[in-house]
Design a protein around this motif. Structure first.
Motif, PDB file in Angstrom:
ATOM      1  N   ALA A 229     -42.892   1.457  -9.853  1.00 36.46           N
ATOM      2  CA  ALA A 229     -43.021   1.333  -8.400  1.00 36.46           C
ATOM      3  C   ALA A 229     -44.352   0.710  -7.999  1.00 36.46           C
ATOM      4  O   ALA A 229     -44.456   0.047  -6.970  1.00 36.46           O
ATOM      5  N   MET A 230     -45.372   0.919  -8.831  1.00 36.37           N
ATOM      6  CA  MET A 230     -46.694   0.357  -8.548  1.00 36.37           C
ATOM      7  C   MET A 230     -46.848  -1.045  -9.131  1.00 36.37           C
ATOM      8  O   MET A 230     -47.904  -1.658  -9.016  1.00 36.37           O
ATOM      9  N   GLY A 231     -45.799  -1.553  -9.762  1.00 36.51           N
ATOM     10  CA  GLY A 231     -45.847  -2.884 -10.354  1.00 36.51           C
ATOM     11  C   GLY A 231     -46.460  -2.928 -11.733  1.00 36.51           C
ATOM     12  O   GLY A 231     -46.621  -4.007 -12.302  1.00 36.51           O
ATOM     13  N   ARG A 232     -46.770  -1.775 -12.314  1.00 38.60           N
ATOM     14  CA  ARG A 232     -47.415  -1.731 -13.637  1.00 38.60           C
ATOM     15  C   ARG A 232     -46.346  -1.576 -14.716  1.00 38.60           C
ATOM     16  O   ARG A 232     -46.237  -0.574 -15.404  1.00 38.60           O
ATOM     17  N   ARG A 233     -45.525  -2.615 -14.868  1.00 38.51           N
ATOM     18  CA  ARG A 233     -44.326  -2.516 -15.692  1.00 38.51           C
ATOM     19  C   ARG A 233     -44.618  -2.450 -17.179  1.00 38.51           C
ATOM     20  O   ARG A 233     -43.877  -1.813 -17.928  1.00 38.51           O
ATOM     21  N   GLU A 234     -45.661  -3.115 -17.621  1.00 35.83           N
ATOM     22  CA  GLU A 234     -45.994  -3.052 -19.042  1.00 35.83           C
ATOM     23  C   GLU A 234     -46.352  -1.625 -19.440  1.00 35.83           C
ATOM     24  O   GLU A 234     -45.944  -1.128 -20.487  1.00 35.83           O
ATOM     25  N   GLU A 235     -47.116  -0.943 -18.595  1.00 35.10           N
ATOM     26  CA  GLU A 235     -47.468   0.448 -18.870  1.00 35.10           C
ATOM     27  C   GLU A 235     -46.238   1.338 -18.820  1.00 35.10           C
ATOM     28  O   GLU A 235     -46.098   2.272 -19.605  1.00 35.10           O
ATOM     29  N   ALA A 236     -45.336   1.053 -17.872  1.00 39.78           N
ATOM     30  CA  ALA A 236     -44.117   1.850 -17.743  1.00 39.78           C
ATOM     31  C   ALA A 236     -43.267   1.769 -19.012  1.00 39.78           C
ATOM     32  O   ALA A 236     -42.664   2.767 -19.425  1.00 39.78           O
ATOM     33  N   LEU A 237     -43.240   0.606 -19.641  1.00 40.60           N
ATOM     34  CA  LEU A 237     -42.479   0.461 -20.879  1.00 40.60           C
ATOM     35  C   LEU A 237     -43.022   1.386 -21.970  1.00 40.60           C
ATOM     36  O   LEU A 237     -42.267   1.933 -22.779  1.00 40.60           O
ATOM     37  N   ILE A 408     -24.063 -15.787   3.546  1.00 38.99           N
ATOM     38  CA  ILE A 408     -23.692 -14.421   3.148  1.00 38.99           C
ATOM     39  C   ILE A 408     -24.933 -13.544   3.011  1.00 38.99           C
ATOM     40  O   ILE A 408     -24.993 -12.421   3.522  1.00 38.99           O
ATOM     41  N   LEU A 409     -25.940 -14.074   2.347  1.00 36.51           N
ATOM     42  CA  LEU A 409     -27.138 -13.294   2.040  1.00 36.51           C
ATOM     43  C   LEU A 409     -27.936 -12.944   3.282  1.00 36.51           C
ATOM     44  O   LEU A 409     -28.603 -11.903   3.335  1.00 36.51           O
ATOM     45  N   ASP A 410     -27.893 -13.815   4.267  1.00 35.98           N
ATOM     46  CA  ASP A 410     -28.636 -13.590   5.511  1.00 35.98           C
ATOM     47  C   ASP A 410     -28.264 -12.256   6.157  1.00 35.98           C
ATOM     48  O   ASP A 410     -29.102 -11.586   6.762  1.00 35.98           O
ATOM     49  N   LYS A 411     -27.008 -11.828   5.975  1.00 29.92           N
ATOM     50  CA  LYS A 411     -26.538 -10.576   6.574  1.00 29.92           C
ATOM     51  C   LYS A 411     -26.911  -9.353   5.738  1.00 29.92           C
ATOM     52  O   LYS A 411     -26.715  -8.223   6.175  1.00 29.92           O
ATOM     53  N   LYS A 412     -27.422  -9.582   4.548  1.00 26.78           N
ATOM     54  CA  LYS A 412     -27.679  -8.485   3.616  1.00 26.78           C
ATOM     55  C   LYS A 412     -29.162  -8.203   3.403  1.00 26.78           C
ATOM     56  O   LYS A 412     -29.512  -7.371   2.570  1.00 26.78           O
ATOM     57  N   GLU A 413     -30.031  -8.883   4.131  1.00 31.17           N
ATOM     58  CA  GLU A 413     -31.468  -8.770   3.870  1.00 31.17           C
ATOM     59  C   GLU A 413     -31.992  -7.348   4.027  1.00 31.17           C
ATOM     60  O   GLU A 413     -32.839  -6.902   3.265  1.00 31.17           O
ATOM     61  N   THR A 414     -31.496  -6.621   5.022  1.00 31.81           N
ATOM     62  CA  THR A 414     -32.019  -5.276   5.271  1.00 31.81           C
ATOM     63  C   THR A 414     -31.378  -4.234   4.360  1.00 31.81           C
ATOM     64  O   THR A 414     -32.024  -3.268   3.970  1.00 31.81           O
ATOM     65  N   THR A 415     -30.109  -4.436   3.995  1.00 23.70           N
ATOM     66  CA  THR A 415     -29.412  -3.428   3.183  1.00 23.70           C
ATOM     67  C   THR A 415     -29.650  -3.609   1.690  1.00 23.70           C
ATOM     68  O   THR A 415     -29.660  -2.634   0.939  1.00 23.70           O
ATOM     69  N   SER A 416     -29.833  -4.832   1.231  1.00 24.69           N
ATOM     70  CA  SER A 416     -30.032  -5.093  -0.211  1.00 24.69           C
ATOM     71  C   SER A 416     -31.181  -6.076  -0.412  1.00 24.69           C
ATOM     72  O   SER A 416     -30.981  -7.188  -0.906  1.00 24.69           O
ATOM     73  N   PRO A 417     -32.404  -5.695  -0.035  1.00 26.07           N
ATOM     74  CA  PRO A 417     -33.510  -6.658  -0.052  1.00 26.07           C
ATOM     75  C   PRO A 417     -33.855  -7.188  -1.440  1.00 26.07           C
ATOM     76  O   PRO A 417     -34.182  -8.367  -1.579  1.00 26.07           O
ATOM     77  N   LYS A 445     -41.064 -18.573   0.769  1.00 27.92           N
ATOM     78  CA  LYS A 445     -41.879 -17.823   1.724  1.00 27.92           C
ATOM     79  C   LYS A 445     -41.071 -16.693   2.369  1.00 27.92           C
ATOM     80  O   LYS A 445     -41.576 -15.599   2.607  1.00 27.92           O
ATOM     81  N   ARG A 446     -39.802 -16.978   2.622  1.00 36.77           N
ATOM     82  CA  ARG A 446     -38.907 -15.947   3.164  1.00 36.77           C
ATOM     83  C   ARG A 446     -38.739 -14.818   2.142  1.00 36.77           C
ATOM     84  O   ARG A 446     -38.744 -13.627   2.482  1.00 36.77           O
ATOM     85  N   THR A 447     -38.596 -15.202   0.879  1.00 38.37           N
ATOM     86  CA  THR A 447     -38.479 -14.223  -0.198  1.00 38.37           C
ATOM     87  C   THR A 447     -39.738 -13.384  -0.308  1.00 38.37           C
ATOM     88  O   THR A 447     -39.681 -12.151  -0.452  1.00 38.37           O
ATOM     89  N   GLU A 452     -42.984  -8.324  -0.132  1.00 40.34           N
ATOM     90  CA  GLU A 452     -44.238  -7.669   0.251  1.00 40.34           C
ATOM     91  C   GLU A 452     -44.002  -6.276   0.818  1.00 40.34           C
ATOM     92  O   GLU A 452     -44.906  -5.438   0.809  1.00 40.34           O
ATOM     93  N   ARG A 453     -42.796  -5.999   1.260  1.00 35.87           N
ATOM     94  CA  ARG A 453     -42.462  -4.669   1.796  1.00 35.87           C
ATOM     95  C   ARG A 453     -41.909  -3.733   0.715  1.00 35.87           C
ATOM     96  O   ARG A 453     -41.551  -2.594   1.019  1.00 35.87           O
ATOM     97  N   LEU A 454     -41.843  -4.226  -0.520  1.00 37.54           N
ATOM     98  CA  LEU A 454     -41.268  -3.442  -1.613  1.00 37.54           C
ATOM     99  C   LEU A 454     -42.309  -3.288  -2.719  1.00 37.54           C
ATOM    100  O   LEU A 454     -42.448  -4.159  -3.572  1.00 37.54           O
ATOM    101  N   PRO A 455     -43.071  -2.187  -2.715  1.00 39.76           N
ATOM    102  CA  PRO A 455     -44.161  -2.053  -3.695  1.00 39.76           C
ATOM    103  C   PRO A 455     -43.687  -2.106  -5.142  1.00 39.76           C
ATOM    104  O   PRO A 455     -44.418  -2.559  -6.022  1.00 39.76           O
ATOM    105  N   GLN A 456     -42.446  -1.671  -5.411  1.00 39.92           N
ATOM    106  CA  GLN A 456     -41.961  -1.693  -6.787  1.00 39.92           C
ATOM    107  C   GLN A 456     -41.654  -3.103  -7.278  1.00 39.92           C
ATOM    108  O   GLN A 456     -41.399  -3.307  -8.467  1.00 39.92           O
ATOM    109  N   GLU A 457     -41.676  -4.084  -6.378  1.00 36.14           N
ATOM    110  CA  GLU A 457     -41.384  -5.465  -6.749  1.00 36.14           C
ATOM    111  C   GLU A 457     -42.647  -6.320  -6.782  1.00 36.14           C
ATOM    112  O   GLU A 457     -42.597  -7.531  -6.578  1.00 36.14           O
TER     113      GLU A 457
END
Length: 640
Positions: A229-237, A408-417, A445-447, A452-457
């Motif tokens: 979630a903090m983006g520290r994926r190597e440590e998570a492994l 299709i994706l435009d309608k899914k931005e909030t439910t499946s970011p 830029k849209r991506t 930026e609102r998803l700390p795990q990403e």
């Protein structure tokens, strides 16, 4: 990544804290299948897995339990009730309250019983009851604030001295879990790290490994969640590997649980595009599931599908397609239509990689008819179809497919970011391939705004930022590129470590940007960092490491430091020479540049050879430890 289950409170009565006499857990989880086991046996031996059971049973010892002891007056033969002292009445009341709490089944019943206990017990005596309620709320997963409240009360009651305690370790794990669910990742990490240290002390002091291991597994799995979630994926492994090690000494060899754990770890490596490390874990999972369940089991089908993804990442497309087709047969026999459709899309992408564009398009046309009109999976079908058409240079048709996917994706931005962000990134790569750079940058830029609102990403955020910076640099918008590249370097360092090769590419591009802005000293600093990283992560003779060294030589020449420039140019010549005849042209060019530098040092004409910016490489480089999560199209590099 799955949420860490709450493990067992087992056999604690042998390690009774002196201040908690009223409440001692003898058993934390009770499994009907193991009811005949000795009460002193390890839960890891008697249970089939490390997940919480649906029902929690807690047995409280009552050292001062009141026992009725009626007696008969032999003279009169009349029963007389025992007269209770005030102290005995309190003991009896506490015993009855304990019994009510112990027998409570639902959360509501437990809360009511706990509230009754609060009037009779001191706060310090409620530690274990608070812990049990916190675990119950955490298991339900609906109210992390209440979980945290009870866990905090438990910790205050139980953590009264510096002596290591399994109960305190479990409470710290619960605190970590609650804070994780509340997205307080730094707090969660602090509690989990302390729990991990405490469990290490317990092992050093000879505490039973059978008691420690279930809690240690829960702590390690939660640490993996938090670090991801903090983006520290190597440590998570690293934490996930520890989880597997615990299970390997806990379960029987080649048990189904071990097969699943190997696949989970393979999936974690695939998530960071480290296909080389993922392969042996997936192969082991397949071996175990074939042995335990047979060739036609669903688990084997899932293993084969994952193996196909891994082979694709390793650019072994024929082997990938073979595994995918075997998986499809089993999924079809079991009637797993949704999994089968996803496998068909994977197969089409494999065919595209093999150059079988017409076959892939026909397969995708069949799949799209079976999809819901507005499903995200249908959007992915159109993206894959666009990729095949792009390879056929049918750009108009490709763009139409991409437009349908975006609709299709435009309608899914909030439910499946996360899924939408990944799809937008893939679409932007198609526009890059068609030299539609402005459209690609706009989509990226849209991506980025979504990520930026998803700390795990955070790792994806860094990769997308790097691609934006690269495209801005490519299109001459150098000043705009720099903040994106700087942000990308920080994000990827946090996610993959400072010596990850992706970070090296970003610093190389920053050097190119500074040199373009006539800041050669800053450029030389960036190129030096890039070279150092690539020498470690790729090796000094890798083509991109050599290119970074070449750029460093040019930057020093631009500052007038010809001695350094000549020194690094000689390193370039030596590195290309090690490639033999396959790099003959590069070797000759390096010699030509060395002669130019020598002339420059003697006051001859300046070297105007351009510095080369390097795009982030494509996903599959089998010799590398891990990859940034979003690759960049390779055919952009030729435009430099």
């Amino acid at each position: 990544m799955r949420k860490a289950p709450i493990s067992y409170l087992s056999h604690i009565s042998r390690h009774k804290p002196q201040s908690f006499a009223p409440f001692l857990f003898r058993n934390y989880i009770s499994d009907p299948s193991s009811s005949s086991s000795s009460s002193s046996s390890s839960p890891l031996v008697s249970h089939t897995h490390l997940k919480p059971c649906a029902k929690t049973h807690v047995l409280f010892f009552k050292p001062n339990q009141f026992r009725k002891n009626p007696f008969r007056n032999m003279d009169t033969l009349v029963e007389r009730p025992t007269q209770l002292s005030s102290r005995q009445r309190k003991v009896k009341q506490k015993a009855e309250l304990e019994e009510a709490f112990e027998s409570a089944k639902t959360t509501e019943e437990m809360l009511k019983a706990f509230k009754d206990m609060e009037s009779a017990f001191d706060e310090g005596e409620l530690g274990l009851a608070s812990l049990k309620l916190g675990l119950k709320f955490d298991q339900e997963g609906e109210d992390p604030e209440k979980t945290l409240s009870f866990a905090s009360r438990a910790l205050k009651a139980l953590d009264k001295d510096d002596k290591p305690s399994l109960l305190v370790a479990m409470t710290l794990q619960l605190m970590g879990s609650a804070n994780y669910n509340l997205k307080r990742f730094n707090d969660s990490l602090g509690y989990l790290n302390r729990a991990n240290r405490l469990l290490g002390r317990l092992e050093e002091e000879g505490f039973s490994g059978e008691d420690v291991m279930p809690v240690l597994h829960a702590v390690q799995l939660e640490l993996a969640n938090v670090k991801t979630a903090m983006g520290r994926r190597e440590e998570a492994l690293g934490n996930l590997r520890k989880c597997l090690e615990i299970k390997e000494v806990t379960f029987e060899k080649d048990s189904r649980e071990l097969g699943k754990s190997h696949r989970d770890l393979a999936e974690a490596y695939v998530a960071v595009l480290n296909f080389k490390e993922a392969l042996p874990y997936c192969m082991k999972a397949l071996e175990i599931h074939k042995k335990q369940l047979g060739q036609n089991s669903v688990e084997v089908a899932h293993d084969r599908r994952l193996l196909g993804v891994i082979y694709t990442g390793l650019e072994e497309h024929k082997m990938a397609l073979e595994q995918n087709q075997l998986s499809q047969k089993v999924l079809k026999n079991w009637g797993l239509s949704s999994d089968l459709l996803r496998a068909k899309i994977d197969a089409a992408n494999m065919e595209i990689a093999l150059g079988k564009y017409d076959s892939a398009i026909e397969s995708l046309k069949g799949v799209v008819q079976e999809m819901d009109k507005d499903s995200e999976t249908r959007a992915m079908v159109f993206i894959s179809m666009a990729k095949a058409m792009c390879h056929q240079e049918k750009f108009a048709d490709s763009k139409r497919c991409l437009e349908i996917a975006c609709g299709i994706l435009d309608k899914k931005e909030t439910t499946s970011p996360v899924e939408v962000a990944e799809a937008y990134s893939e679409i932007s790569m198609q526009y890059e391939t068609m030299n539609e750079f402005e459209t690609a940058i706009s989509l990226l830029k849209r991506t980025l705004a979504m990520l930026e609102r998803l700390p795990q990403e955070q790792h994806s955020e860094g990769s997308v930022s790097a691609r934006i910076g690269w495209l801005l640099l490519l299109t001459g918008k150098v000043q705009q590129a720099i903040p994106y590249l700087e942000s990308a370097a920080e994000r990827l360092k946090e996610s993959f470590g400072s010596k990850h090769f992706g970070v090296g590419y970003i610093y190389n591009n920053l050097g190119a940007a500074y040199l373009e802005l006539d800041r050669p000293q800053s450029a030389a600093q960036m190129f030096a960092v890039a070279k150092d990283i690539m020498d470690v992560s790729l090796g000094p003779h890798h083509a991109d490491s050599i290119e970074a060294c070449q750029n460093l030589s040019k930057a020093y020449a631009a500052t007038g430091s010809y001695a350094f420039a000549i020194e690094f140019q000689q390193q370039v010549i030596d590195a290309w020479e090690s490639h033999g005849s396959s790099a003959e042209d590069e070797f000759k060019e390096a010699h030509r540049l060395l002669e130019q530098l020598k002339k420059k040092a003697r006051g001859a004409s300046p070297n105007n050879h351009p510095v080369k910016a390097l795009p982030l490489p494509h996903a599959s480089v089998s010799s590398r430890s891990s990859e940034p999560d979003i690759p960049v199209s390779q055919n952009l590099s030729s435009t430099n």
